[in-house]
Every structure is written in structure tokens, then in C-alpha cells.
Design a protein around this motif. Structure first.
Motif, PDB file in Angstrom:
ATOM      1  N   VAL A  12     -23.993  11.151  -0.896  1.00  0.00           N
ATOM      2  CA  VAL A  12     -22.548  10.965  -1.021  1.00  0.00           C
ATOM      3  C   VAL A  12     -21.908  11.199   0.335  1.00  0.00           C
ATOM      4  O   VAL A  12     -22.099  12.251   0.956  1.00  0.00           O
ATOM      5  CB  VAL A  12     -21.941  11.936  -2.058  1.00  0.00           C
ATOM      6  CG1 VAL A  12     -20.440  11.709  -2.155  1.00  0.00           C
ATOM      7  CG2 VAL A  12     -22.604  11.753  -3.418  1.00  0.00           C
TER       8      VAL A  12
ATOM      9  N   ALA B 143     -16.348   7.114   2.302  1.00  0.00           N
ATOM     10  CA  ALA B 143     -16.499   5.655   2.302  1.00  0.00           C
ATOM     11  C   ALA B 143     -15.809   5.040   3.515  1.00  0.00           C
ATOM     12  O   ALA B 143     -14.726   5.442   3.895  1.00  0.00           O
ATOM     13  CB  ALA B 143     -15.907   5.075   1.026  1.00  0.00           C
TER      14      ALA B 143
ATOM     15  N   HIS C 224     -15.223   1.685   3.574  1.00  0.00           N
ATOM     16  CA  HIS C 224     -14.440   0.555   3.079  1.00  0.00           C
ATOM     17  C   HIS C 224     -13.598   0.900   1.857  1.00  0.00           C
ATOM     18  O   HIS C 224     -13.118   0.029   1.159  1.00  0.00           O
ATOM     19  CB  HIS C 224     -15.381  -0.617   2.769  1.00  0.00           C
ATOM     20  CG  HIS C 224     -16.098  -1.097   3.988  1.00  0.00           C
ATOM     21  ND1 HIS C 224     -15.433  -1.690   5.043  1.00  0.00           N
ATOM     22  CD2 HIS C 224     -17.393  -1.031   4.347  1.00  0.00           C
ATOM     23  CE1 HIS C 224     -16.316  -1.985   5.987  1.00  0.00           C
ATOM     24  NE2 HIS C 224     -17.504  -1.593   5.597  1.00  0.00           N
ATOM     25  N   ASP C 225     -13.433   2.180   1.592  1.00  0.00           N
ATOM     26  CA  ASP C 225     -12.594   2.590   0.461  1.00  0.00           C
ATOM     27  C   ASP C 225     -11.671   3.693   0.970  1.00  0.00           C
ATOM     28  O   ASP C 225     -11.696   4.825   0.496  1.00  0.00           O
ATOM     29  CB  ASP C 225     -13.483   3.100  -0.687  1.00  0.00           C
ATOM     30  CG  ASP C 225     -12.697   3.266  -1.979  1.00  0.00           C
ATOM     31  OD1 ASP C 225     -13.203   3.932  -2.900  1.00  0.00           O
ATOM     32  OD2 ASP C 225     -11.570   2.733  -2.071  1.00  0.00           O
TER      33      ASP C 225
ATOM     34  N   ARG D 297     -20.036  10.668   8.792  1.00  0.00           N
ATOM     35  CA  ARG D 297     -19.249  10.322   7.594  1.00  0.00           C
ATOM     36  C   ARG D 297     -19.055  11.497   6.648  1.00  0.00           C
ATOM     37  O   ARG D 297     -18.906  11.320   5.434  1.00  0.00           O
ATOM     38  CB  ARG D 297     -19.891   9.135   6.871  1.00  0.00           C
ATOM     39  CG  ARG D 297     -19.794   7.866   7.714  1.00  0.00           C
ATOM     40  CD  ARG D 297     -20.633   6.755   7.177  1.00  0.00           C
ATOM     41  NE  ARG D 297     -20.122   6.325   5.878  1.00  0.00           N
ATOM     42  CZ  ARG D 297     -20.744   5.403   5.128  1.00  0.00           C
ATOM     43  NH1 ARG D 297     -21.859   4.839   5.531  1.00  0.00           N
ATOM     44  NH2 ARG D 297     -20.229   5.049   3.972  1.00  0.00           N
TER      45      ARG D 297
ATOM     46  N   ALA E 231     -14.921   8.975  -1.589  1.00  0.00           N
ATOM     47  CA  ALA E 231     -16.363   9.071  -1.320  1.00  0.00           C
ATOM     48  C   ALA E 231     -17.046   7.764  -1.723  1.00  0.00           C
ATOM     49  O   ALA E 231     -16.465   6.923  -2.393  1.00  0.00           O
ATOM     50  CB  ALA E 231     -16.952  10.236  -2.094  1.00  0.00           C
ATOM     51  N   THR E 232     -18.299   7.643  -1.347  1.00  0.00           N
ATOM     52  CA  THR E 232     -19.067   6.431  -1.636  1.00  0.00           C
ATOM     53  C   THR E 232     -19.466   6.334  -3.103  1.00  0.00           C
ATOM     54  O   THR E 232     -19.767   5.248  -3.584  1.00  0.00           O
ATOM     55  CB  THR E 232     -20.354   6.407  -0.796  1.00  0.00           C
ATOM     56  OG1 THR E 232     -20.974   7.691  -0.914  1.00  0.00           O
ATOM     57  CG2 THR E 232     -20.043   6.110   0.659  1.00  0.00           C
ATOM     58  N   HIS E 233     -19.516   7.468  -3.771  1.00  0.00           N
ATOM     59  CA  HIS E 233     -19.987   7.484  -5.156  1.00  0.00           C
ATOM     60  C   HIS E 233     -18.920   8.055  -6.081  1.00  0.00           C
ATOM     61  O   HIS E 233     -18.166   8.945  -5.699  1.00  0.00           O
ATOM     62  CB  HIS E 233     -21.264   8.333  -5.275  1.00  0.00           C
ATOM     63  CG  HIS E 233     -22.434   7.765  -4.530  1.00  0.00           C
ATOM     64  ND1 HIS E 233     -22.523   7.809  -3.156  1.00  0.00           N
ATOM     65  CD2 HIS E 233     -23.554   7.135  -4.966  1.00  0.00           C
ATOM     66  CE1 HIS E 233     -23.657   7.233  -2.771  1.00  0.00           C
ATOM     67  NE2 HIS E 233     -24.305   6.812  -3.847  1.00  0.00           N
TER      68      HIS E 233
END
Lengths: 155, 117, 29
Positions: B2, B5, B7-8, B19, B33-35
Motif C-alpha cells: 500500500v 497513489a 493517479h488518485d 510514495r 492510497a493505492t488500495h
């Protein structure tokens, strides 16, 4: 033939002497030419408070609640120039379906500026107008520009 | 793994190379976050590395539709805990929760969702 | 013309609006 940045730097000084706010027969108040302006010439910057786009709805609601007319101009997806409470004479430029000016967002030294340019040669005493290009909406706002090319509605 | 992100998020936020850290400036905006999670109990922590005078954070849990150009807790899609005065926010309404937090503090955020949807 | 609106401030150039920490909040604590 000066580069854009140089022309822009001069604009701040010259626009005070080339345009002014006067009574407009059609719109009550308008921006008027104080000297002859050549086609393509920079007329004035639409200056105001630069705000993030997300703040526009709240500001618009606030101004409407106070009966204050809203003067906002979108720069790009992220920013808007709000000239309602802080701005220059450009906020008084009226719409016309047959305008003598146009607007462009110009990036100068990393900052975006809304600049009004002359579409054609404009003579001293003429009211300056540009096409607001409001987005199409169901609730229509009548246009009172009075030009022969009038599209009847602003949106 | 995790991570924050790329792109978010609001594009003006600066994400560290690994990151795992984010730095903001001027007005509030959000990174996710990515998740994401949809059921069960989950927990994450963050440490405030730097909090200059006049700056603040709002961290917590947010849904997909949360507006990233606003602080978390601005709309109905997010719940946040503010560094200033320790206020929690949801739908832009603040409620007292704890004393404020600042540089050097580590904050934990737990979410308890039903196991079945 | 700026006399029409006492709270109005005339500008020479754009000014960047500085958002408050509470800019988005309906209510504080």
C-alpha cells in the motif's frame, strides 16, 4: 512585434489610459475605448482574485445571497479569476453576439492571465464587448446586446 | 504494497520518491492510497514529519467519490481527523474529538466494516 | 466606478487568494 511578455508588461500601464468605465445605453455600465485601438492589440487584462475552481460554487451562492452580481472568468480546469470584490475595469466589459474584442488565456512566465484583445480596429468612444460564450443550458438568459447577429440568448 | 497513489490525488501535492510521504502547500487537497477496503477491520498509521506554522492536516478514510480538491471530510464521502484542535470532520461539519496533534505525533486510523458487504 | 461598491478593491494585477484553514467548513467544533 514585441514578445507577449513584453506586451503584457506594458499593458498594465497602457490599459489605464486606453479604456475606461462609463455609462452604457444598453447595459447600464460598460467598458469604453479612450483611444483608437488596432486589430489584435492587447486591450486589458481581466484581473481579479485567482481562486481554485472548487471555491466558485460557494462564492456564487454567497454573492447571490447578498444580491451581488457575480464577475468570474474561468482560466482553466483548476483556476478561476473572481473579479466580484477585487478586480479592474475589465469586469465591466459586456457581452455582444457581434463583439469587437475576444479573450485569451495567455501563460506568461509561468502564470496564466486572461487578456482581452481587439478583434478589429476599435475607434475612440466605442463600447468594448466580447462574446461571453456561456455554456448551453435549459434555463435561458435573454441577450440584450441589440446586435443584428444577436443569438437571442446568452446560453 | 500500500502506497500513496500517483493517479488518485490532487496533482499539486508532492509525493515522495518512496510514495510513503506527501507534502502540501496553500489550500487543502487530498491524496488516497493505492488500495481500498470493502469489508472487515483495517488500520493504518501516519507520522507528522513536519508541520510548519500555519499548516494543518486532515487524515482518515475516504470513498471513491470524495472530492480530491478539498480536504478529506468536506463531503459525505470522507471522514477526517484534523491536526488543529483534534476536530473530526464529515460533510464539512466539525465535532470535538481529541486535543490537537502536531509534528512528531503518530496517528492511527481504524475502520470497522461489516464482514458481509 | 469603484465608489459604487465600498467594499470593492481595485487591482492593477491578479492577486492570489490565500485560503483559510477553515475555508471548506460549515461549522467548527
Amino acid at each position: 512585434n514585441l514578445p507577449m511578455a513584453m506586451k503584457f508588461r506594458q499593458l498594465k500601464l497602457t490599459s489605464k489610459y486606453s479604456v475606461g468605465v462609463y455609462r452604457s445605453l444598453i447595459h447600464g455600465r460598460g467598458l469604453f475605448c479612450l483611444r483608437d485601438i488596432e486589430a489584435g492589440e492587447m486591450v486589458i487584462e481581466y484581473a481579479g482574485e485567482v481562486i481554485r475552481s472548487i471555491l466558485t460554487d460557494k462564492r456564487e451562492k454567497y454573492y447571490n445571497s447578498k444580491g451581488i452580481g457575480c464577475y468570474m472568468f474561468r482560466v482553466d480546469d483548476n483556476f478561476v479569476v473572481d473579479a466580484t470584490m477585487k478586480g479592474n475595469a475589465a469586469r465591466f466589459i459586456n457581452h455582444s453576439c457581434d463583439p469587437n474584442c475576444y479573450s485569451r488565456v495567455v501563460e506568461i512566465l509561468g502564470h496564466k492571465h486572461i487578456i482581452i484583445f481587439a478583434l478589429r480596429r476599435i475607434l475612440s468612444g466605442e463600447e468594448l464587448t466580447y462574446d461571453y460564450k456561456f455554456p448551453f443550458e435549459e434555463d435561458k438568459i435573454p441577450c440584450t446586446c441589440g446586435s443584428r447577429k444577436c443569438r437571442k440568448f446568452l446560453n | 504494497t500500500v502506497l500513496l497513489a500517483l493517479h488518485d490525488r490532487a496533482s499539486q501535492l508532492k509525493i515522495s520518491e518512496d510514495r510513503l510521504a506527501v507534502t502540501g502547500e496553500k489550500g487543502y487537497s487530498t491524496v488516497r492510497a493505492t488500495h481500498s477496503v470493502t469489508k472487515g477491520t483495517w488500520y493504518w498509521e501516519a507520522t507528522i514529519e513536519e508541520m510548519p506554522e500555519g499548516s494543518a492536516t486532515r487524515m482518515g478514510w475516504g470513498q471513491d467519490y470524495a472530492n480530491l480538491q478539498a480536504p478529506l471530510g468536506y463531503d459525505k464521502f470522507g471522514y477526517s481527523w484534523r491536526s488543529k484542535k483534534g476536530t473530526t470532520f464529515h460533510e464539512s461539519v466539525g465535532k470535538h474529538y481529541s486535543p490537537g496533534y502536531s509534528e512528531g505525533d503518530t496517528l492511527g486510523f481504524m475502520i470497522v466494516l461489516p464482514q458481509n458487504n | 466606478w469603484s465608489a459604487f461598491a465600498p467594499d470593492f478593491k481595485e487591482l492593477d494585477e491578479n492577486v492570489e487568494y490565500e485560503e483559510r484553514e477553515s475555508e471548506f467548513d460549515l461549522t467548527d467544533e
